[in-house]
Design a protein around this motif. Sequence first.
Motif, PDB file in Angstrom:
ATOM      1  N   CYS A  18     143.900  20.104  35.250  1.00  0.00           N
ATOM      2  CA  CYS A  18     144.815  19.432  36.184  1.00  0.00           C
ATOM      3  C   CYS A  18     146.170  20.121  36.327  1.00  0.00           C
ATOM      4  O   CYS A  18     146.949  19.735  37.187  1.00  0.00           O
ATOM      5  N   TYR A  19     146.456  21.177  35.575  1.00  0.00           N
ATOM      6  CA  TYR A  19     147.668  21.963  35.830  1.00  0.00           C
ATOM      7  C   TYR A  19     147.487  22.916  37.021  1.00  0.00           C
ATOM      8  O   TYR A  19     148.438  23.560  37.447  1.00  0.00           O
ATOM      9  N   GLN A  20     146.254  23.069  37.504  1.00  0.00           N
ATOM     10  CA  GLN A  20     146.049  23.993  38.628  1.00  0.00           C
ATOM     11  C   GLN A  20     146.661  23.400  39.904  1.00  0.00           C
ATOM     12  O   GLN A  20     146.799  22.180  40.038  1.00  0.00           O
ATOM     13  N   PRO A  59     149.055  31.205  24.958  1.00  0.00           N
ATOM     14  CA  PRO A  59     149.640  31.900  23.798  1.00  0.00           C
ATOM     15  C   PRO A  59     149.350  31.211  22.469  1.00  0.00           C
ATOM     16  O   PRO A  59     149.255  31.858  21.434  1.00  0.00           O
ATOM     17  N   MET A  60     149.157  29.889  22.524  1.00  0.00           N
ATOM     18  CA  MET A  60     148.897  29.150  21.282  1.00  0.00           C
ATOM     19  C   MET A  60     147.532  29.507  20.676  1.00  0.00           C
ATOM     20  O   MET A  60     147.330  29.415  19.466  1.00  0.00           O
ATOM     21  N   ALA A  61     146.597  29.912  21.543  1.00  0.00           N
ATOM     22  CA  ALA A  61     145.209  30.092  21.092  1.00  0.00           C
ATOM     23  C   ALA A  61     145.054  31.175  20.029  1.00  0.00           C
ATOM     24  O   ALA A  61     144.089  31.175  19.265  1.00  0.00           O
ATOM     25  N   CYS A 108     152.958  25.095  21.294  1.00  0.00           N
ATOM     26  CA  CYS A 108     153.068  25.556  22.683  1.00  0.00           C
ATOM     27  C   CYS A 108     154.510  25.982  22.955  1.00  0.00           C
ATOM     28  O   CYS A 108     155.424  25.168  22.821  1.00  0.00           O
ATOM     29  N   PRO A 109     154.702  27.247  23.365  1.00  0.00           N
ATOM     30  CA  PRO A 109     156.082  27.686  23.622  1.00  0.00           C
ATOM     31  C   PRO A 109     156.726  26.945  24.799  1.00  0.00           C
ATOM     32  O   PRO A 109     157.948  26.871  24.870  1.00  0.00           O
ATOM     33  N   ILE A 110     155.901  26.395  25.681  1.00  0.00           N
ATOM     34  CA  ILE A 110     156.451  25.729  26.879  1.00  0.00           C
ATOM     35  C   ILE A 110     156.898  24.306  26.518  1.00  0.00           C
ATOM     36  O   ILE A 110     158.064  23.946  26.677  1.00  0.00           O
ATOM     37  N   PRO A 133     151.955  15.295  23.912  1.00  0.00           N
ATOM     38  CA  PRO A 133     152.218  15.387  22.468  1.00  0.00           C
ATOM     39  C   PRO A 133     152.465  16.806  21.954  1.00  0.00           C
ATOM     40  O   PRO A 133     152.726  16.984  20.757  1.00  0.00           O
ATOM     41  N   GLU A 134     152.400  17.816  22.818  1.00  0.00           N
ATOM     42  CA  GLU A 134     152.814  19.166  22.404  1.00  0.00           C
ATOM     43  C   GLU A 134     154.339  19.273  22.350  1.00  0.00           C
ATOM     44  O   GLU A 134     154.869  20.285  21.878  1.00  0.00           O
ATOM     45  N   CYS A 135     155.050  18.261  22.855  1.00  0.00           N
ATOM     46  CA  CYS A 135     156.523  18.257  22.764  1.00  0.00           C
ATOM     47  C   CYS A 135     156.926  17.906  21.331  1.00  0.00           C
ATOM     48  O   CYS A 135     156.134  17.338  20.566  1.00  0.00           O
TER      49      CYS A 135
HETATM   50 FE1  SF4 Z   1     148.956  26.855  26.359  1.00  0.00          FE
HETATM   51 FE2  SF4 Z   1     151.259  25.529  26.514  1.00  0.00          FE
HETATM   52 FE3  SF4 Z   1     150.276  26.746  28.679  1.00  0.00          FE
HETATM   53 FE4  SF4 Z   1     149.097  24.535  27.717  1.00  0.00          FE
HETATM   54  S1  SF4 Z   1     151.165  24.699  28.603  1.00  0.00           S
HETATM   55  S2  SF4 Z   1     148.063  26.418  28.366  1.00  0.00           S
HETATM   56  S3  SF4 Z   1     149.376  24.831  25.528  1.00  0.00           S
HETATM   57  S4  SF4 Z   1     150.977  27.712  26.776  1.00  0.00           S
END
Ligand code: SF4
Length: 303
Positions: free
Chosen positions: A24-26, A86-88, A171-173, A198-200
Amino acid sequence: MIRKIQDQIQQLKKERDVTILAHCYQSADITEVADFVGDSYALAVAATKVKSSTVVMCGVRFMAEGVKLLCPDKRVLLSHKDAGCPMAEQFSPAEITAYKEAHPECTVVAYINTTAALKAVCDVCVTSSSAVKIVSALPGREILFIPDCNLGAYVAARVPDKQFTFMDGGCPIHGGVKKEEALAAMAAHPGAPLLVHPECSPEICDLADFVGSTTDIMKYAKESAASAFIIGTENSIVAHLRLQCPDKAFYPMSKGLICADMRLTTLPDVLDCILGGGEEITLDPDIAKKARRCIDEMIRLGG
Ligand code: SF4
Ligand code: 13P
Protein backbone atom coordinates in the motif's frame (compact mmCIF):
# COMPACT_ATOMS: atom_id res chain seq x y z
CA MET A 1 -1.03 8.77 -20.80
CA ILE A 2 -1.39 7.08 -17.36
CA ARG A 3 -4.79 5.71 -18.36
CA LYS A 4 -3.39 4.34 -21.62
CA ILE A 5 -0.61 2.43 -19.79
CA GLN A 6 -3.09 1.17 -17.18
CA ASP A 7 -5.41 -0.16 -19.95
CA GLN A 8 -2.44 -1.86 -21.61
CA ILE A 9 -1.43 -3.48 -18.29
CA GLN A 10 -4.98 -4.72 -17.62
CA GLN A 11 -5.16 -6.29 -21.10
CA LEU A 12 -1.68 -7.88 -20.91
CA LYS A 13 -2.33 -9.30 -17.42
CA LYS A 14 -5.09 -11.48 -18.87
CA GLU A 15 -3.20 -12.44 -22.04
CA ARG A 16 0.01 -13.37 -20.19
CA ASP A 17 -1.48 -14.87 -17.02
CA VAL A 18 -0.01 -12.30 -14.63
CA THR A 19 -1.11 -11.28 -11.11
CA ILE A 20 0.04 -7.94 -9.70
CA LEU A 21 0.51 -7.61 -5.93
CA ALA A 22 1.21 -4.13 -4.55
CA HIS A 23 2.19 -2.90 -1.11
CA CYS A 24 0.00 0.00 0.00
CA TYR A 25 2.98 2.41 -0.11
CA GLN A 26 2.89 2.16 -3.91
CA SER A 27 1.42 5.11 -5.82
CA ALA A 28 -2.28 5.17 -6.79
CA ASP A 29 -1.61 4.65 -10.53
CA ILE A 30 0.00 1.30 -9.56
CA THR A 31 -2.47 0.22 -6.84
CA GLU A 32 -5.31 0.82 -9.35
CA VAL A 33 -3.98 -1.91 -11.67
CA ALA A 34 -3.03 -4.33 -8.88
CA ASP A 35 -5.07 -7.47 -8.18
CA PHE A 36 -4.30 -7.16 -4.49
CA VAL A 37 -3.11 -4.23 -2.35
CA GLY A 38 -2.21 -4.64 1.30
CA ASP A 39 0.27 -4.56 4.14
CA SER A 40 3.12 -7.08 4.40
CA TYR A 41 1.04 -9.70 6.22
CA ALA A 42 -1.91 -9.50 3.83
CA LEU A 43 0.47 -9.71 0.85
CA ALA A 44 2.01 -12.92 2.20
CA VAL A 45 -1.44 -14.46 2.67
CA ALA A 46 -2.49 -13.25 -0.82
CA ALA A 47 0.62 -14.91 -2.30
CA THR A 48 -0.60 -18.30 -1.03
CA LYS A 49 -3.77 -17.89 -3.14
CA VAL A 50 -2.31 -16.74 -6.46
CA LYS A 51 -3.38 -18.91 -9.43
CA SER A 52 -1.46 -17.28 -12.32
CA SER A 53 1.92 -18.47 -13.59
CA THR A 54 3.60 -15.06 -13.11
CA VAL A 55 3.45 -12.63 -10.18
CA VAL A 56 4.72 -9.03 -10.30
CA MET A 57 5.46 -7.78 -6.78
CA CYS A 58 5.33 -3.98 -6.60
CA GLY A 59 7.19 -3.09 -3.43
CA VAL A 60 10.66 -3.95 -2.20
CA ARG A 61 12.91 -6.99 -2.57
CA PHE A 62 12.06 -8.84 0.67
CA MET A 63 8.40 -8.80 -0.39
CA ALA A 64 9.20 -10.38 -3.78
CA GLU A 65 11.41 -12.96 -2.04
CA GLY A 66 8.49 -13.71 0.29
CA VAL A 67 6.21 -14.34 -2.69
CA LYS A 68 8.83 -16.63 -4.26
CA LEU A 69 9.13 -18.58 -0.98
CA LEU A 70 5.38 -19.14 -0.95
CA CYS A 71 5.07 -19.73 -4.74
CA PRO A 72 8.30 -21.56 -5.66
CA ASP A 73 6.94 -22.81 -8.99
CA LYS A 74 5.82 -19.41 -10.23
CA ARG A 75 7.79 -16.73 -12.05
CA VAL A 76 8.09 -13.92 -9.50
CA LEU A 77 9.25 -10.49 -10.66
CA LEU A 78 10.39 -7.58 -8.51
CA SER A 79 8.93 -4.37 -9.95
CA HIS A 80 12.25 -2.47 -9.77
CA LYS A 81 15.61 -4.21 -9.36
CA ASP A 82 17.03 -1.56 -7.00
CA ALA A 83 14.04 -1.47 -4.61
CA GLY A 84 15.33 -2.90 -1.34
CA CYS A 85 14.57 -2.27 2.32
CA PRO A 86 17.71 -1.09 4.15
CA MET A 87 16.49 -2.84 7.29
CA ALA A 88 16.47 -6.25 5.58
CA GLU A 89 20.26 -6.56 5.58
CA GLN A 90 21.19 -4.97 8.90
CA PHE A 91 22.33 -8.31 10.39
CA SER A 92 24.09 -11.28 8.82
CA PRO A 93 22.94 -14.91 9.08
CA ALA A 94 26.31 -15.68 10.77
CA GLU A 95 25.62 -13.20 13.63
CA ILE A 96 22.23 -14.75 14.31
CA THR A 97 23.55 -18.31 14.12
CA ALA A 98 26.29 -17.42 16.64
CA TYR A 99 23.69 -15.90 18.99
CA LYS A 100 21.52 -19.03 18.74
CA GLU A 101 24.47 -21.27 19.53
CA ALA A 102 25.18 -19.24 22.65
CA HIS A 103 21.45 -19.11 23.64
CA PRO A 104 19.88 -22.43 22.61
CA GLU A 105 16.67 -21.73 24.59
CA CYS A 106 15.97 -18.57 22.63
CA THR A 107 13.35 -18.28 19.85
CA VAL A 108 14.55 -15.98 17.07
CA VAL A 109 11.73 -13.82 15.73
CA ALA A 110 12.44 -12.08 12.42
CA TYR A 111 10.46 -9.11 11.18
CA ILE A 112 9.39 -9.96 7.64
CA ASN A 113 11.61 -7.05 6.48
CA THR A 114 14.61 -9.43 6.29
CA THR A 115 16.39 -11.25 3.44
CA ALA A 116 15.51 -14.89 2.70
CA ALA A 117 19.04 -15.83 3.84
CA LEU A 118 18.41 -14.24 7.24
CA LYS A 119 14.95 -15.79 7.57
CA ALA A 120 16.57 -19.18 6.93
CA VAL A 121 18.38 -19.03 10.30
CA CYS A 122 15.39 -17.68 12.28
CA ASP A 123 12.46 -19.52 13.87
CA VAL A 124 9.43 -17.47 12.89
CA CYS A 125 8.56 -14.32 10.94
CA VAL A 126 6.19 -11.55 12.03
CA THR A 127 4.80 -8.42 10.41
CA SER A 128 3.76 -5.19 12.09
CA SER A 129 0.10 -6.25 12.10
CA SER A 130 0.69 -9.81 13.32
CA ALA A 131 3.71 -9.54 15.67
CA VAL A 132 1.87 -9.28 19.02
CA LYS A 133 -0.42 -12.22 18.23
CA ILE A 134 2.40 -14.43 16.95
CA VAL A 135 4.93 -13.69 19.71
CA SER A 136 2.21 -14.24 22.36
CA ALA A 137 1.56 -17.69 20.89
CA LEU A 138 5.20 -18.84 20.99
CA PRO A 139 5.91 -21.57 23.55
CA GLY A 140 9.38 -20.29 24.58
CA ARG A 141 9.93 -17.43 27.03
CA GLU A 142 13.24 -16.06 25.69
CA ILE A 143 12.93 -14.07 22.45
CA LEU A 144 15.58 -12.52 20.21
CA PHE A 145 13.68 -10.00 18.08
CA ILE A 146 15.42 -8.76 14.89
CA PRO A 147 16.06 -6.38 13.21
CA ASP A 148 13.71 -3.55 14.30
CA CYS A 149 14.16 -2.66 17.97
CA ASN A 150 11.28 -0.13 17.79
CA LEU A 151 8.79 -2.75 16.62
CA GLY A 152 10.39 -5.09 19.16
CA ALA A 153 9.78 -2.60 22.00
CA TYR A 154 6.17 -2.18 20.86
CA VAL A 155 5.67 -5.98 20.98
CA ALA A 156 7.53 -6.38 24.30
CA ALA A 157 5.24 -3.82 25.97
CA ARG A 158 2.22 -5.91 24.94
CA VAL A 159 3.67 -9.36 25.72
CA PRO A 160 5.01 -8.85 29.27
CA ASP A 161 5.44 -12.56 30.08
CA LYS A 162 8.33 -12.97 27.60
CA GLN A 163 11.93 -11.91 27.98
CA PHE A 164 13.20 -9.94 24.95
CA THR A 165 16.65 -9.24 23.55
CA PHE A 166 17.05 -6.72 20.73
CA MET A 167 19.78 -5.80 18.32
CA ASP A 168 20.33 -2.23 17.25
CA GLY A 169 18.38 -2.27 13.96
CA GLY A 170 15.41 -0.42 12.55
CA CYS A 171 13.82 1.54 9.73
CA PRO A 172 15.86 4.65 8.93
CA ILE A 173 12.70 6.41 7.70
CA HIS A 174 10.27 5.77 10.57
CA GLY A 175 13.00 5.47 13.19
CA GLY A 176 14.50 8.77 12.00
CA VAL A 177 11.49 10.91 13.00
CA LYS A 178 12.16 13.01 16.10
CA LYS A 179 9.68 13.36 18.96
CA GLU A 180 9.81 17.16 18.41
CA GLU A 181 8.44 16.70 14.86
CA ALA A 182 5.50 14.68 16.20
CA LEU A 183 4.87 17.32 18.88
CA ALA A 184 5.02 20.11 16.27
CA ALA A 185 2.49 18.29 14.05
CA MET A 186 0.20 17.83 17.08
CA ALA A 187 0.50 21.53 17.95
CA ALA A 188 -0.25 22.50 14.32
CA HIS A 189 -3.35 20.28 14.18
CA PRO A 190 -4.83 20.24 17.68
CA GLY A 191 -7.36 17.48 18.28
CA ALA A 192 -6.36 15.47 15.17
CA PRO A 193 -5.62 11.86 16.23
CA LEU A 194 -2.00 10.80 15.69
CA LEU A 195 -1.80 7.41 13.91
CA VAL A 196 1.67 5.88 13.76
CA HIS A 197 3.48 2.78 12.50
CA PRO A 198 5.25 0.72 15.21
CA GLU A 199 8.57 1.21 13.38
CA CYS A 200 8.54 4.71 14.95
CA SER A 201 10.38 5.24 18.24
CA PRO A 202 8.66 4.22 21.51
CA GLU A 203 8.47 7.88 22.58
CA ILE A 204 6.46 8.68 19.44
CA CYS A 205 4.29 5.55 19.83
CA ASP A 206 3.56 6.73 23.39
CA LEU A 207 2.16 10.01 22.01
CA ALA A 208 -0.06 8.25 19.46
CA ASP A 209 -3.80 7.67 19.58
CA PHE A 210 -3.34 4.53 17.47
CA VAL A 211 -0.32 2.38 16.55
CA GLY A 212 -0.68 -0.09 13.69
CA SER A 213 0.40 -1.40 10.30
CA THR A 214 -0.05 0.62 7.12
CA THR A 215 -3.47 -0.86 6.30
CA ASP A 216 -4.57 -0.76 9.94
CA ILE A 217 -3.78 2.99 9.98
CA MET A 218 -5.90 3.45 6.83
CA LYS A 219 -8.74 1.38 8.29
CA TYR A 220 -8.67 3.36 11.54
CA ALA A 221 -8.80 6.70 9.67
CA LYS A 222 -11.67 5.56 7.45
CA GLU A 223 -13.78 4.22 10.32
CA SER A 224 -13.08 7.01 12.84
CA ALA A 225 -15.60 9.81 13.37
CA ALA A 226 -12.75 12.35 13.54
CA SER A 227 -12.39 14.70 10.57
CA ALA A 228 -8.62 15.31 10.62
CA PHE A 229 -5.63 12.99 11.27
CA ILE A 230 -1.86 13.15 11.59
CA ILE A 231 -0.31 10.20 9.74
CA GLY A 232 2.89 8.72 11.16
CA THR A 233 3.95 6.42 8.36
CA GLU A 234 5.25 6.78 4.79
CA ASN A 235 3.64 9.84 3.24
CA SER A 236 2.13 7.81 0.38
CA ILE A 237 -0.52 6.81 2.93
CA VAL A 238 -1.40 10.50 3.37
CA ALA A 239 -1.90 10.73 -0.41
CA HIS A 240 -4.03 7.55 -0.56
CA LEU A 241 -6.22 8.66 2.34
CA ARG A 242 -6.76 12.12 0.81
CA LEU A 243 -7.99 10.44 -2.39
CA GLN A 244 -10.10 7.83 -0.63
CA CYS A 245 -11.62 10.10 2.05
CA PRO A 246 -12.02 13.53 0.40
CA ASP A 247 -14.19 14.79 3.29
CA LYS A 248 -11.42 14.27 5.87
CA ALA A 249 -8.08 16.05 6.29
CA PHE A 250 -4.75 14.17 6.55
CA TYR A 251 -1.44 15.70 7.58
CA PRO A 252 2.02 14.07 7.56
CA MET A 253 3.68 13.69 10.97
CA SER A 254 7.01 14.52 9.26
CA LYS A 255 8.10 15.65 5.80
CA GLY A 256 10.91 13.10 6.13
CA LEU A 257 8.61 10.08 6.01
CA ILE A 258 9.52 9.20 2.43
CA CYS A 259 10.90 5.76 1.57
CA ALA A 260 13.00 6.20 -1.57
CA ASP A 261 13.01 2.43 -2.18
CA MET A 262 9.25 2.10 -2.04
CA ARG A 263 8.97 5.01 -4.48
CA LEU A 264 11.36 3.61 -7.10
CA THR A 265 8.72 1.64 -9.03
CA THR A 266 6.79 3.57 -11.68
CA LEU A 267 3.78 2.52 -13.75
CA PRO A 268 5.99 2.04 -16.87
CA ASP A 269 8.17 -0.33 -14.76
CA VAL A 270 5.10 -2.46 -14.09
CA LEU A 271 4.32 -2.57 -17.82
CA ASP A 272 7.95 -3.43 -18.53
CA CYS A 273 7.77 -6.40 -16.10
CA ILE A 274 4.76 -7.82 -17.94
CA LEU A 275 6.49 -7.32 -21.29
CA GLY A 276 9.51 -9.41 -20.21
CA GLY A 277 11.58 -6.98 -18.12
CA GLY A 278 11.84 -6.72 -14.33
CA GLU A 279 14.06 -8.88 -12.18
CA GLU A 280 13.08 -12.50 -11.78
CA ILE A 281 13.64 -13.68 -8.19
CA THR A 282 15.66 -16.87 -7.79
CA LEU A 283 16.60 -18.36 -4.43
CA ASP A 284 19.05 -21.01 -3.35
CA PRO A 285 16.88 -24.14 -2.77
CA ASP A 286 18.35 -24.88 0.68
CA ILE A 287 17.86 -21.29 1.87
CA ALA A 288 14.36 -21.23 0.36
CA LYS A 289 13.37 -24.43 2.19
CA LYS A 290 14.56 -23.12 5.58
CA ALA A 291 13.21 -19.57 5.08
CA ARG A 292 9.81 -20.88 4.02
CA ARG A 293 9.41 -22.64 7.39
CA CYS A 294 9.67 -19.22 9.03
CA ILE A 295 6.90 -17.75 6.84
CA ASP A 296 4.67 -20.84 7.10
CA GLU A 297 4.94 -20.60 10.87
CA MET A 298 3.95 -16.91 10.68
CA ILE A 299 0.82 -17.72 8.66
CA ARG A 300 -0.05 -20.69 10.93
CA LEU A 301 0.21 -18.61 14.12
CA GLY A 302 -1.12 -15.38 12.54
CA GLY A 303 -4.29 -17.00 11.25
FE1 SF4 B 1 12.07 -0.57 4.77
FE2 SF4 B 1 11.45 1.58 6.21
FE3 SF4 B 1 11.15 1.63 3.56
FE4 SF4 B 1 9.50 0.16 5.08
S1 SF4 B 1 9.70 2.40 5.07
S2 SF4 B 1 10.49 -0.50 3.18
S3 SF4 B 1 10.90 -0.55 6.66
S4 SF4 B 1 13.07 1.43 4.71
P1 13P C 1 3.50 -3.09 6.94
O1 13P C 1 3.65 -4.31 7.76
O2 13P C 1 2.58 -2.10 7.59
O3 13P C 1 3.13 -3.41 5.55
O4 13P C 1 4.89 -2.33 6.91
C1 13P C 1 5.89 -2.65 5.99
C2 13P C 1 6.91 -1.63 5.93
O5 13P C 1 7.92 -1.77 5.29
C3 13P C 1 6.68 -0.42 6.71
O6 13P C 1 7.70 0.45 6.55
